[in-house]
Design an enzyme around this catalytic site. Structure first.
Site, mmCIF file in Angstrom:
data_model
loop_
_atom_site.group_PDB
_atom_site.id
_atom_site.type_symbol
_atom_site.label_atom_id
_atom_site.label_comp_id
_atom_site.label_asym_id
_atom_site.label_seq_id
_atom_site.Cartn_x
_atom_site.Cartn_y
_atom_site.Cartn_z
ATOM 1 N N PRO A 1 134.617 46.619 74.156
ATOM 2 C CA PRO A 1 133.571 46.572 75.418
ATOM 3 C C PRO A 1 132.241 45.110 75.384
ATOM 4 C CG PRO A 1 133.142 48.538 73.631
ATOM 5 C CD PRO A 1 134.107 47.620 72.769
ATOM 6 N N CYS A 2 132.730 44.062 74.673
ATOM 7 C CA CYS A 2 131.625 43.412 75.262
ATOM 8 C C CYS A 2 131.332 42.682 76.358
ATOM 9 C CB CYS A 2 131.883 41.560 74.569
ATOM 10 S SG CYS A 2 133.153 40.838 75.233
#
Length: 254
Positions: free
Chosen positions: A214-215
């Site tokens: 989840p950047c």
């Protein structure tokens, strides 16, 4: 024969399941299509390699299977594992997903067609085919995430094609839980390199599996939204799914 039909039958021919009529049709199509011609040549070389492997003992079904497995293992060890892929419609557009035997290796936004995506994967592996059934666990988790019923992805990942530093950044990023946000600087500090926030941002810009890693939960200095491989608009949607109505001045929750 059309390009999409050619693509669907590539793995059949590789596995030896295609009859002579299919092989002839694919060969004729490849003669008139530059993109498929390159794939046909790869397929021909792979099949020739399998044939050479079993020639000494005769092409029995068992020998061919063993030879094919050895060839795939050699490609895998050389950094070119077979890749299956699928297509998933989502609220942020069509998402293309690549999968090896080790896990998800790619998740891409913005490809204009299946053919374009497959061509991109062929730069990494000589053996690429569509497998919607095999991608079911990944697509189900992705759709559940957008439906609001999944907060943690459990599908395995294959990050062997990224650099060691990028892999470290991605593993640390995956620890950021649903509903939480971090920053490039905070990630750098957790990695023991507090001055490496720019390098962390570059590594996240190369994230091959966004959403799953989840950047989008990582913000720039001062709470600014920062960049995202799928575009800032997509990042806003993902943050919204997780309860963050991000305004220009910053998120509503940090």
């Amino acid at each position: 024969m059309r390009c999409d039909e050619f693509t669907r039958h590539v793995d059949d021919v590789l596995a030896g399941d295609g009859d002579r009529r299919l092989t002839v049709a694919m060969s004729r199509h490849a003669d008139g299509c530059a993109a498929c011609r390159r794939e046909w040549e790869r397929l021909r070389l792979i099949r020739a390699g399998v044939a050479d492997t079993v020639a000494a003992d005769g092409p029995s079904g068992a020998d061919t299977h063993v030879a094919r497995q050895r060839l795939r293992s050699a490609l895998d060890h050389a950094g070119h594992p077979p890749i299956r892929f699928g297509v998933v419609p989502t609220p942020v557009g069509t998402v293309f997903i690549g999968l090896t035997e080790h896990g998800v290796c790619d998740l891409t936004f913005g490809r204009s067609s299946e053919r374009e995506y497959r061509s991109a994967l062929l730069k990494r592996s000589p053996e690429v085919w569509r497998d919607d059934t095999g991608l079911t666990p990944v697509s189900e988790e992705l759709l559940a995430y957008f439906a609001g019923t999944l907060t943690r992805f459990t599908v395995p990942l294959d990050l062997r094609h990224v650099t060691p530093f990028t892999a470290r950044v991605l593993r640390e990023t995956r620890k950021i839980t649903f509903g939480r946000l971090s920053s490039y600087g905070a990630l750098a500090a957790r990695l023991g390199s507090p001055g490496a926030s720019r390098a962390v941002g570059g590594a996240l810009g190369r994230n091959p599996v966004p959403i799953i890693v989840p950047c989008h939960r990582v913000l720039a200095q001062g709470g600014r939204i920062g960049g995202f491989t799928g575009g800032v608009a997509t990042k806003r949607v993902l943050l919204s799914v997780e309860g963050h109505e991000f305004q220009d001045s910053g998120p509503s929750l940090f």
